[in-house]
Motif scaffolding. Structure first.
Motif, mmCIF file in Angstrom:
data_model
loop_
_atom_site.group_PDB
_atom_site.id
_atom_site.type_symbol
_atom_site.label_atom_id
_atom_site.label_comp_id
_atom_site.label_asym_id
_atom_site.label_seq_id
_atom_site.Cartn_x
_atom_site.Cartn_y
_atom_site.Cartn_z
ATOM 1 N N ARG A 78 0.857 -1.187 0.000
ATOM 2 C CA ARG A 78 0.000 0.000 0.000
ATOM 3 C C ARG A 78 0.892 1.236 0.000
ATOM 4 O O ARG A 78 1.741 1.409 0.875
ATOM 5 N N VAL A 79 0.725 2.097 -1.003
ATOM 6 C CA VAL A 79 1.468 3.349 -1.108
ATOM 7 C C VAL A 79 0.462 4.487 -1.170
ATOM 8 O O VAL A 79 -0.517 4.417 -1.930
ATOM 9 N N GLY A 80 0.684 5.515 -0.384
ATOM 10 C CA GLY A 80 -0.252 6.630 -0.421
ATOM 11 C C GLY A 80 0.118 7.721 0.555
ATOM 12 O O GLY A 80 1.196 7.713 1.167
ATOM 13 N N TRP A 81 -0.815 8.656 0.702
ATOM 14 C CA TRP A 81 -0.627 9.794 1.600
ATOM 15 C C TRP A 81 -1.287 9.486 2.934
ATOM 16 O O TRP A 81 -2.476 9.203 3.004
ATOM 17 N N GLN A 82 -0.481 9.520 3.994
ATOM 18 C CA GLN A 82 -0.963 9.215 5.332
ATOM 19 C C GLN A 82 -1.018 10.498 6.160
ATOM 20 O O GLN A 82 -0.013 11.187 6.315
ATOM 21 N N SER A 83 -2.180 10.811 6.663
ATOM 22 C CA SER A 83 -2.338 12.033 7.446
ATOM 23 C C SER A 83 -1.691 11.873 8.817
ATOM 24 O O SER A 83 -1.698 10.791 9.401
ATOM 25 N N ILE A 84 -1.145 12.965 9.322
ATOM 26 C CA ILE A 84 -0.461 12.990 10.611
ATOM 27 C C ILE A 84 -1.157 14.001 11.519
ATOM 28 O O ILE A 84 -1.459 15.125 11.103
ATOM 29 N N HIS A 85 -1.388 13.581 12.776
ATOM 30 C CA HIS A 85 -2.051 14.448 13.755
ATOM 31 C C HIS A 85 -1.215 14.513 15.033
ATOM 32 O O HIS A 85 -0.502 13.562 15.365
ATOM 33 N N VAL A 86 -1.296 15.622 15.712
ATOM 34 C CA VAL A 86 -0.652 15.763 17.019
ATOM 35 C C VAL A 86 -1.657 16.345 18.002
ATOM 36 O O VAL A 86 -2.613 17.026 17.609
ATOM 37 N N ALA A 87 -1.431 16.063 19.270
ATOM 38 C CA ALA A 87 -2.239 16.644 20.347
ATOM 39 C C ALA A 87 -1.302 17.451 21.242
ATOM 40 O O ALA A 87 -0.237 16.958 21.634
ATOM 41 N N LEU A 88 -1.691 18.693 21.553
ATOM 42 C CA LEU A 88 -0.817 19.553 22.356
ATOM 43 C C LEU A 88 -0.624 19.001 23.758
ATOM 44 O O LEU A 88 0.475 18.997 24.293
ATOM 45 N N ASP A 89 -1.687 18.525 24.364
ATOM 46 C CA ASP A 89 -1.627 17.972 25.715
ATOM 47 C C ASP A 89 -2.461 16.704 25.770
ATOM 48 O O ASP A 89 -3.359 16.493 24.949
ATOM 49 N N ASP A 90 -2.177 15.882 26.753
ATOM 50 C CA ASP A 90 -2.964 14.669 26.943
ATOM 51 C C ASP A 90 -4.429 15.036 27.132
ATOM 52 O O ASP A 90 -4.770 15.938 27.912
ATOM 53 N N GLY A 91 -5.298 14.341 26.418
ATOM 54 C CA GLY A 91 -6.727 14.610 26.522
ATOM 55 C C GLY A 91 -7.238 15.596 25.504
ATOM 56 O O GLY A 91 -8.454 15.691 25.287
#
Length: 362
Positions: free
Chosen positions: A237-250
Motif C-alpha cells: 500500500r502506497v499513499g498519503w498518510q495524514s499525521i495528527h498531534v495533540a498539544l496535551d494529553d486529553g
C-alpha cells in the motif's frame, strides 16, 4: 583507539574543500533543488527514509550538496535532524485511512476496492529510453498538458480513502495468529540507545531507517534459506498518510500534514498448537518506510518476522542485524579507516620487524 595530531594540514584541507567545490561547478552546469525534488523521487524517498526526516526540500538540498552520493546525503540530513527540537509526538495513525496511490496484493486477485496499480516501474521493459537524451522543457510541458487534458469518466473514479486491509478478511476467518494487545508506549531509539534483547518497536524503527541495500540483502538471504520466513505479500500500500498531534494529553488531535508512505503486510504460514491438535495459521511480517520504496518495505517485513520468531542464522540474530544496517554507523566506521592510524600502524611495524629479527637470529 588514539590518533596522533597532524600539524600543518589546515591549508591542505582548505585547498581540498576548494577543489571539491570546483569539481562541482567546473562544467558550468546547474541543477536547482526544486528540480531534484520533483524529478528524483526514488532517490529523494531513500534519503528521507534512511535519515528519518520527512522533508522533500531538505532531502533535495542534501542530494545536491552531496553531488548524488547517497550516504553523504543521508549523513547531512541525519546531522541536521539531530539539531531540531522534538516538540510533539504524533498520535497513532492507521494506514486504513491512507489516501491510496497504489495498492496491490500478491495473495488474492480480487480484493475489495480492486488492485490499484498506480505509478510503478514494475511493468516497464528495462530498456534505455534514448529519447530522454534530447528531451526539452517544451517536451515536458507538452506531455504534461496532454495528460491533464484526459477526461476521466465519473464511473471510473475509485474510492481511494479508507480502503479495507486484505489482512482483515483473513482475521475474520480466524486465519491470522492472534496476540495479546500491547498498550505499551513505543520506544524512541533516537532518544535512548537500544539494548538487547530489544522490543518490536525498536526493531521496526531501526529497520525502517536502515540502509536500503542492506535490508534488501538480508531479506533476500531469508528467502534463499537462511531464515524461516518465505512470505506471500498480502498487501503493498502506497499513499498519503495524514499525521495528527495533540498539544496535551486529553486534547483533540489536529491535522498537521500528510506524508507519502509505503506499507507492506506479508503472510507467513506457521504451525500453532491448538486445544487438541496442531493447526496452521498466518503470522504477519510488517514493513513501512517513507516515500515509495516497495522493495525495502517487503524485505523489511521478511526481516521483521525473522527477528520476531528467532533462529540459528544471522538473519534471526537481532544484534547482528540491527547493529549493521544503519547507514551512518556502517559507512562511518568503514570511512574511519581513512583517518590517520600512524601510531597504531607503526607499533605493528615494530612488532613485525622485531619478530623477523628474532626469527633470523634463530
Amino acid at each position: 583507539m588514539a590518533y596522533v595530531a597532524v600539524r600543518g594540514g589546515a591549508e591542505a584541507i582548505e585547498a581540498s574543500l576548494e577543489h571539491l567545490q570546483y569539481e562541482r561547478v567546473k562544467d558550468g552546469a546547474f541543477v536547482a533543488v526544486e528540480t531534484l525534488q520533483v524529478t528524483m523521487r526514488g532517490f529523494l524517498d531513500q534519503v528521507m527514509s534512511e535519515s528519518s526526516l520527512y522533508s522533500e526540500q531538505l532531502a533535495a538540498l542534501a542530494m545536491k550538496q552531496s553531488e548524488g552520493n547517497v550516504e553523504e546525503a543521508i549523513f547531512l540530513l541525519r546531522a541536521h535532524r539531530s539539531t531540531l527540537p522534538r516538540l510533539y509526538y504524533s498520535t497513532t495513525t492507521d494506514a486504513r485511512s491512507m489516501f491510496v496511490l497504489r495498492r496491490i496484493s500478491a495473495s488474492f486477485k480480487d480484493i475489495p476496492g480492486g488492485q490499484i496499480l498506480g505509478a510503478s516501474h514494475d511493468y516497464l521493459h528495462r530498456l534505455l529510453n534514448f529519447d530522454l537524451l534530447q528531451e526539452t522543457v517544451e517536451d515536458v510541458a507538452a506531455q504534461k498538458a496532454e495528460f491533464e487534458a484526459i477526461e476521466v469518466p465519473d464511473n471510473s473514479v475509485l474510492q481511494l480513502e479508507k480502503l479495507p486491509k486484505v489482512m482483515d478478511y483473513l482475521r475474520q476467518e480466524g486465519l491470522i495468529r492472534e496476540f495479546p494487545e500491547n498498550d505499551a508506549e513505543p520506544s524512541d531509539i533516537t532518544k535512548e540507545s537500544i539494548a538487547f534483547p530489544t522490543n518490536r518497536s525498536q526493531r521496526l524503527q531501526t529497520l525502517t531507517r536502515g540502509q536500503t541495500g542492506t535490508v534488501t540483502s538480508l531479506g533476500y538471504a531469508g528467502l534463499r534459506g537462511y531464515g524461516a520466513s518465505h512470505p506471500t505479500v498480502g498487501e503493498v500500500r502506497v499513499g498519503w498518510q495524514s499525521i495528527h498531534v495533540a498539544l496535551d494529553d486529553g486534547d483533540d488531535p489536529y491535522y498537521i500534514g500528510a506524508i507519502k508512505l509505503t506499507e507492506v503486510e506479508s503472510f507467513i504460514p506457521v504451525n500453532v498448537n491448538g486445544e487438541d491438535k496442531q493447526v496452521v495459521e498466518f503470522d504477519v511480517g510488517y514493513g513501512a518506510c517513507f516515500g515509495q520504496n516497495e522493495t525495502k518495505a517487503i524485505a523489511m517485513s521478511i526481516v521483521d518476522h525473522a527477528l520476531e520468531v528467532g533462529g540459528d542464522t544471522a538473519i534471526h540474530d537481532e544484534e547482528f542485524v540491527l547493529l549493521h544496517i544503519d547507514t551512518i554507523e556502517s559507512t562511518g566506521f568503514i570511512s574511519h579507516l581513512k583517518m590517520p592510524h600512524y601510531v597504531t600502524f607503526q607499533s605493528k611495524l615494530e612488532q613485525m620487524r622485531a619478530i623477523k629479527r628474532e626469527g633470523k637470529m634463530l
